[in-house]
Design a protein around this motif. Sequence first.
Motif, PDB file in Angstrom:
ATOM      1  N   ALA A  80      11.795  26.899  29.842  1.00  0.00           N
ATOM      2  CA  ALA A  80      11.528  25.611  30.478  1.00  0.00           C
ATOM      3  C   ALA A  80      10.174  25.249  31.314  1.00  0.00           C
ATOM      4  CB  ALA A  80      12.271  25.016  32.033  1.00  0.00           C
ATOM      5  N   ALA A  81       9.638  26.005  30.719  1.00  0.00           N
ATOM      6  CA  ALA A  81       7.576  26.212  30.946  1.00  0.00           C
ATOM      7  C   ALA A  81       6.824  27.271  30.447  1.00  0.00           C
ATOM      8  CB  ALA A  81       7.484  26.361  31.975  1.00  0.00           C
ATOM      9  N   LEU A  82       6.090  26.553  29.677  1.00  0.00           N
ATOM     10  CA  LEU A  82       5.271  27.225  28.984  1.00  0.00           C
ATOM     11  C   LEU A  82       5.703  29.305  29.675  1.00  0.00           C
ATOM     12  CD1 LEU A  82       3.215  26.716  26.697  1.00  0.00           C
ATOM     13  CD2 LEU A  82       1.084  26.715  28.435  1.00  0.00           C
ATOM     14  N   ILE A  83       4.791  29.496  29.379  1.00  0.00           N
ATOM     15  CA  ILE A  83       4.767  31.260  29.410  1.00  0.00           C
ATOM     16  C   ILE A  83       2.544  31.595  30.094  1.00  0.00           C
ATOM     17  CG2 ILE A  83       4.013  33.810  29.385  1.00  0.00           C
ATOM     18  CD1 ILE A  83       6.280  32.853  26.806  1.00  0.00           C
ATOM     19  N   MET A 115       2.199  21.480  36.007  1.00  0.00           N
ATOM     20  CA  MET A 115       1.842  22.793  36.512  1.00  0.00           C
ATOM     21  C   MET A 115       2.731  23.654  35.557  1.00  0.00           C
ATOM     22  SD  MET A 115       4.197  22.476  40.014  1.00  0.00           S
ATOM     23  CE  MET A 115       5.125  21.348  39.750  1.00  0.00           C
ATOM     24  N   GLY A 116       4.066  22.824  35.017  1.00  0.00           N
ATOM     25  CA  GLY A 116       4.935  24.358  34.079  1.00  0.00           C
ATOM     26  C   GLY A 116       5.167  24.710  35.250  1.00  0.00           C
ATOM     27  N   SER A 117       5.237  26.383  35.075  1.00  0.00           N
ATOM     28  CA  SER A 117       5.798  27.097  36.276  1.00  0.00           C
ATOM     29  C   SER A 117       5.846  27.244  37.857  1.00  0.00           C
ATOM     30  CB  SER A 117       6.288  28.340  35.934  1.00  0.00           C
ATOM     31  OG  SER A 117       4.743  29.131  34.964  1.00  0.00           O
ATOM     32  N   GLY A 118       4.145  26.739  37.139  1.00  0.00           N
ATOM     33  CA  GLY A 118       3.738  26.489  38.527  1.00  0.00           C
ATOM     34  C   GLY A 118       2.278  27.742  38.807  1.00  0.00           C
ATOM     35  N   ALA A 119       1.801  28.340  37.580  1.00  0.00           N
ATOM     36  CA  ALA A 119       0.796  29.487  37.467  1.00  0.00           C
ATOM     37  C   ALA A 119      -0.084  29.135  38.557  1.00  0.00           C
ATOM     38  CB  ALA A 119       0.639  29.758  36.634  1.00  0.00           C
ATOM     39  N   LEU A 120      -1.086  28.245  38.185  1.00  0.00           N
ATOM     40  CA  LEU A 120      -2.139  27.873  39.136  1.00  0.00           C
ATOM     41  C   LEU A 120      -2.156  27.264  40.047  1.00  0.00           C
ATOM     42  CD1 LEU A 120      -4.260  25.440  35.985  1.00  0.00           C
ATOM     43  CD2 LEU A 120      -4.853  28.328  37.413  1.00  0.00           C
ATOM     44  N   ALA A 121      -0.887  25.770  40.445  1.00  0.00           N
ATOM     45  CA  ALA A 121      -1.456  26.099  41.452  1.00  0.00           C
ATOM     46  C   ALA A 121      -0.792  26.620  42.837  1.00  0.00           C
ATOM     47  CB  ALA A 121      -0.640  24.904  41.846  1.00  0.00           C
ATOM     48  N   ILE A 175       6.282  16.337  34.655  1.00  0.00           N
ATOM     49  CA  ILE A 175       6.971  15.713  34.113  1.00  0.00           C
ATOM     50  C   ILE A 175       8.399  15.816  33.797  1.00  0.00           C
ATOM     51  CG2 ILE A 175       6.167  15.884  31.783  1.00  0.00           C
ATOM     52  CD1 ILE A 175       6.038  12.327  31.775  1.00  0.00           C
ATOM     53  N   SER A 176       8.293  16.996  33.656  1.00  0.00           N
ATOM     54  CA  SER A 176       9.828  18.069  33.517  1.00  0.00           C
ATOM     55  C   SER A 176       9.773  18.734  34.413  1.00  0.00           C
ATOM     56  CB  SER A 176       9.129  18.509  31.967  1.00  0.00           C
ATOM     57  OG  SER A 176      10.675  20.325  32.783  1.00  0.00           O
ATOM     58  N   ALA A 177      11.560  17.696  34.556  1.00  0.00           N
ATOM     59  CA  ALA A 177      12.112  18.249  36.361  1.00  0.00           C
ATOM     60  C   ALA A 177      12.157  19.539  36.479  1.00  0.00           C
ATOM     61  CB  ALA A 177      13.235  17.461  35.739  1.00  0.00           C
ATOM     62  N   ALA A 178      12.880  20.016  34.616  1.00  0.00           N
ATOM     63  CA  ALA A 178      12.967  21.922  34.319  1.00  0.00           C
ATOM     64  C   ALA A 178      12.510  22.311  34.920  1.00  0.00           C
ATOM     65  CB  ALA A 178      13.857  21.326  33.160  1.00  0.00           C
ATOM     66  N   ASP A 187       4.428  11.407  35.416  1.00  0.00           N
ATOM     67  CA  ASP A 187       3.173  11.488  34.233  1.00  0.00           C
ATOM     68  C   ASP A 187       2.038  11.869  35.573  1.00  0.00           C
ATOM     69  OD1 ASP A 187       2.227  11.576  31.797  1.00  0.00           O
ATOM     70  OD2 ASP A 187       1.788   9.463  32.537  1.00  0.00           O
ATOM     71  N   LEU A 188       1.276  13.327  34.665  1.00  0.00           N
ATOM     72  CA  LEU A 188       0.009  13.086  34.869  1.00  0.00           C
ATOM     73  C   LEU A 188      -0.412  13.614  36.435  1.00  0.00           C
ATOM     74  CD1 LEU A 188      -1.536  12.124  31.325  1.00  0.00           C
ATOM     75  CD2 LEU A 188      -0.757  14.965  32.301  1.00  0.00           C
ATOM     76  N   ALA A 189      -1.658  12.236  37.073  1.00  0.00           N
ATOM     77  CA  ALA A 189      -1.911  12.444  37.995  1.00  0.00           C
ATOM     78  C   ALA A 189      -0.820  11.363  38.725  1.00  0.00           C
ATOM     79  CB  ALA A 189      -2.850  11.942  38.133  1.00  0.00           C
ATOM     80  N   GLN A 190      -0.158  10.137  37.975  1.00  0.00           N
ATOM     81  CA  GLN A 190       0.981   9.397  38.623  1.00  0.00           C
ATOM     82  C   GLN A 190       1.379   9.355  39.937  1.00  0.00           C
ATOM     83  OE1 GLN A 190      -0.213   6.470  36.430  1.00  0.00           O
ATOM     84  NE2 GLN A 190       0.387   6.178  38.946  1.00  0.00           N
ATOM     85  N   PRO A 191       1.539  10.962  40.448  1.00  0.00           N
ATOM     86  CA  PRO A 191       2.640  10.121  41.242  1.00  0.00           C
ATOM     87  C   PRO A 191       1.917  10.883  43.053  1.00  0.00           C
ATOM     88  CG  PRO A 191       3.614  12.194  39.843  1.00  0.00           C
ATOM     89  CD  PRO A 191       2.115  11.660  39.226  1.00  0.00           C
ATOM     90  N   LEU A 192       0.276  11.323  42.312  1.00  0.00           N
ATOM     91  CA  LEU A 192      -0.622  11.504  43.745  1.00  0.00           C
ATOM     92  C   LEU A 192      -1.301   9.438  43.701  1.00  0.00           C
ATOM     93  CD1 LEU A 192      -2.276  14.984  42.118  1.00  0.00           C
ATOM     94  CD2 LEU A 192      -0.506  13.972  43.897  1.00  0.00           C
ATOM     95  N   ILE A 193      -1.076   9.071  42.908  1.00  0.00           N
ATOM     96  CA  ILE A 193      -2.011   7.445  42.996  1.00  0.00           C
ATOM     97  C   ILE A 193      -0.936   6.730  43.358  1.00  0.00           C
ATOM     98  CG2 ILE A 193      -2.456   5.992  41.137  1.00  0.00           C
ATOM     99  CD1 ILE A 193      -3.220   7.867  39.090  1.00  0.00           C
TER     100      ILE A 193
END
Length: 288
Positions: free
Chosen positions: A99-102, A131-137, A154-157, A179-185
Amino acid sequence: MIAERSAAGESSAAIGAALHAARLALASSGSADLDAQALLAHTLGVDRAFLFAHAEVSLSDSQSAAFQAAVARRAAGEPIAYIIGVKGFYDIELLATPAALIPRPETELLLEEALRQTADKPSATVADIGMGSGALALAFARHRPQATVYATDISAAALSIARRNAERIGVDILMLEGDLAQPLIARGLKVDLLMANLPYVATGILDSLAVSRYEPRLALDGGRDGLALTRRLLTQIQAVCPGGAIVLLEIGADQGDAVARLVQERAGACCDILQDYAGLDRIARFRV
Ligand code: GLN
């Protein structure tokens, strides 16, 4: 019958012999030793050191079958992280699924830069876009417990894996689908630092890369020149980043000049390009 007999023969192999056979089967993987050890340690639920200390211990039939199945997946090209289901990133361990990049070691440089940039501002507000799998955050939040961390995808998975990772790691961040920063905006949220490892592989070369066989296209495909998402994010920057905010973007090794130009054009800022340990352009950094 022969196959059965040979399967039975293999299943009674000791750890050392099983590793040896797996090394041969994985000879073309480029990291046969480490791969074989990681897969066997995972299969047995032990660490690598156990394998070396117990080379004579026999595997059970089911352990042997499970190990051979894992080796066959690796031999077919599947990334280790998807086979064993986890991947280390900086000092955390993340669930890894298709579901996300490694998470990549290069991305740890972006994390380190984000930590450096907030060293004297531990209560900063920070966003990880895509964030994908959340690594950075998640790694950031773990090291800056006083920070407020938002993360979007953008991916629910991907989001659902990231949520499980947050729970495992025990950090509390606000994860938003969109999509990208849209949820924050949309919520009027602003940040002091924005970081992103967006998809940046050009569509035309994606199919020729081994990475696209198993990892999600959505996390890799950056459009015609690989910069489609970066361009779009740059148009959103002003809405989420007040003056003085720092932006850190992971980029492809051949994108330094193009991204610096885009940042100049779209955000009116002067952009530094930082290199990874291989001396390749890897991070774009600028102040809004
Ligand atoms: N580093 C990845 C690769 O080229 C690409 C990651 C991305 O597109 N953000 O394998």
